[in-house]
Design an enzyme around this catalytic site. Structure first.
Site, PDB file in Angstrom:
ATOM      1  N   GLU A  53      -5.469  -8.507   0.630  1.00 42.51           N
ATOM      2  CA  GLU A  53      -6.337  -8.232   1.781  1.00 42.51           C
ATOM      3  C   GLU A  53      -7.732  -7.980   1.237  1.00 42.51           C
ATOM      4  O   GLU A  53      -7.897  -7.209   0.292  1.00 42.51           O
ATOM      5  CB  GLU A  53      -5.882  -6.995   2.573  1.00 42.51           C
ATOM      6  CG  GLU A  53      -4.557  -7.107   3.291  1.00 42.51           C
ATOM      7  CD  GLU A  53      -4.205  -5.802   4.012  1.00 42.51           C
ATOM      8  OE1 GLU A  53      -5.109  -4.933   4.181  1.00 42.51           O
ATOM      9  OE2 GLU A  53      -3.026  -5.635   4.376  1.00 42.51           O
ATOM     10  N   GLU A  65       0.822  -1.208   0.000  1.00 38.73           N
ATOM     11  CA  GLU A  65       0.000   0.000   0.000  1.00 38.73           C
ATOM     12  C   GLU A  65       0.858   1.261   0.000  1.00 38.73           C
ATOM     13  O   GLU A  65       0.608   2.226   0.727  1.00 38.73           O
ATOM     14  CB  GLU A  65      -0.989  -0.002   1.168  1.00 38.73           C
ATOM     15  CG  GLU A  65      -1.973  -1.170   1.124  1.00 38.73           C
ATOM     16  CD  GLU A  65      -3.023  -1.131   2.228  1.00 38.73           C
ATOM     17  OE1 GLU A  65      -2.913  -0.269   3.130  1.00 38.73           O
ATOM     18  OE2 GLU A  65      -3.944  -1.958   2.191  1.00 38.73           O
TER      19      GLU A  65
END
Length: 330
Positions: free
Chosen positions: A259, A143
């Site tokens: 995720e 991320e």
């Protein structure tokens, strides 16, 4: 088992040019050098997918024993690989998708943290050898698109530097090692053109990874409401289709949903329905080769993706794990 490799322009097949790994020994095996004309792909048999999740799912009786891959997280400053969660997952026969690093991209690119990076990469590769795994999947600074105060160009330089260190150590899969590289961005980063700013290049990435959540309006009420009270549930295609398209445009790379999760809704079936929708979406997109459910609260907000008190959703996830389409082995 070795990870599958995909012949360029061909369906997912069990290539005759597989790397042979010696198992059942404590020392390091020496696989043959992969055919340069073939590109690597994610593991699994035929169309099956690696079923996985984070460390919390290891303790879920209905789900934990079925995890083929576990998501773990590390920081270079701590040099704590393998953690207790890494070890538990590895001892259960699961592979890892593990992160390291957070920011400090200029420092990393300059070589200032080479010692810590070499230590981490060497330990990861040795863990795969010790546990007879064909691959452990590694991502630098997952991320990265959410890191403030850093520039995408510096992320690319840092990634390239780290990948070069791994090449020198001969821990990358192309050099006989076990490390495969996953670039992981949030689902919002895969909007056209944005993700390309973080792209380290086809030779340095093996997997396109994406994190995305069915959070609806939960993020609008940080620390006050764990439910998506009024927001309309998001659909898997909304969250992941742009990442799938990005991977297709960048060498037809495999996709890992690194995720994913859903908040609870006041209608109990909604979260279970989203899990079922995810199973259908993933199997409809053969490039998606792994998924990992995030069984915890969201960071920096109260969004609750944990399944501990939701037997309906837990049963839906367990059914997904039991589905033959999600039973690839690492």
């Amino acid at each position: 088992m070795t990870p599958l490799r995909r012949l360029a322009g061909r369906p997912w097949v069990l290539a005759a040019t597989f790397v042979t790994l010696l198992t059942g020994c404590s020392g390091r095996s020496t696989p043959s050098t992969p055919d340069a004309s073939a590109s690597w792909s994610a593991p699994g048999g035929s169309s099956s997918v690696l079923f996985g999740g984070n460390k919390s799912l290891l303790h879920q009786p209905l789900v934990g024993p079925k995890l083929a891959i576990v998501r773990t997280y590390h920081e270079l400053a701590h040099d704590d690989f393998p953690s207790a969660e890494d070890t538990q997952a590895l001892n259960q026969g699961a592979a890892l998708l593990t992160s390291f690093g957070k920011g400090e991209w200029t420092s990393i690119a300059s070589g200032a943290q080479d010692s810590a990076i070499r230590s981490f990469l060497t330990k990861v590769d040795q863990a795969a050898v010790d546990h007879h795994l064909g691959a452990i999947y590694v991502t630098f600074n997952h991320e990265a698109d959410l890191i403030n105060g850093e520039r995408p160009a510096d992320f690319v330089k840092a990634w390239d530097h780290i990948h070069s260190l791994a090449t020198d150590l001969k821990v990358n899969w192309q050099d006989g090692g076990r490390i495969h590289w996953a670039l992981i961005l949030t689902q919002g980063a895969y909007a056209p053109a944005r993700a390309s700013r973080y792209w380290p290049g086809a030779g340095n990435v093996d997997v396109v990874g994406v994190d995305g959540y069915n959070a609806a309006d939960c993020r609008k009420h940080p620390f006050t409401d764990t439910y998506a009270a009024t927001g309309k549930p998001e659909q898997p295609a909304q969250l992941f289709s742009q990442a799938v398209s990005f991977a297709a445009r960048h060498g037809n790379l495999p996709v890992f949903i690194a995720e994913w999760g859903s908040v609870p809704y006041h209608t109990a079936r909604t979260r279970a329905d989203f899990i079922k929708a995810m199973a259908s979406y993933i199997t409809a997109h053969p490039s998606i080769r792994s998924e990992m459910y995030w069984d915890a609260h969201g960071q920096n907000n109260a969004c609750d993706y944990n399944l501990a008190n939701d037997p309906t959703a837990t049963s839906a996830l367990a059914a997904m794990a039991a589905d033959s389409r999600f039973q690839a082995k690492p």
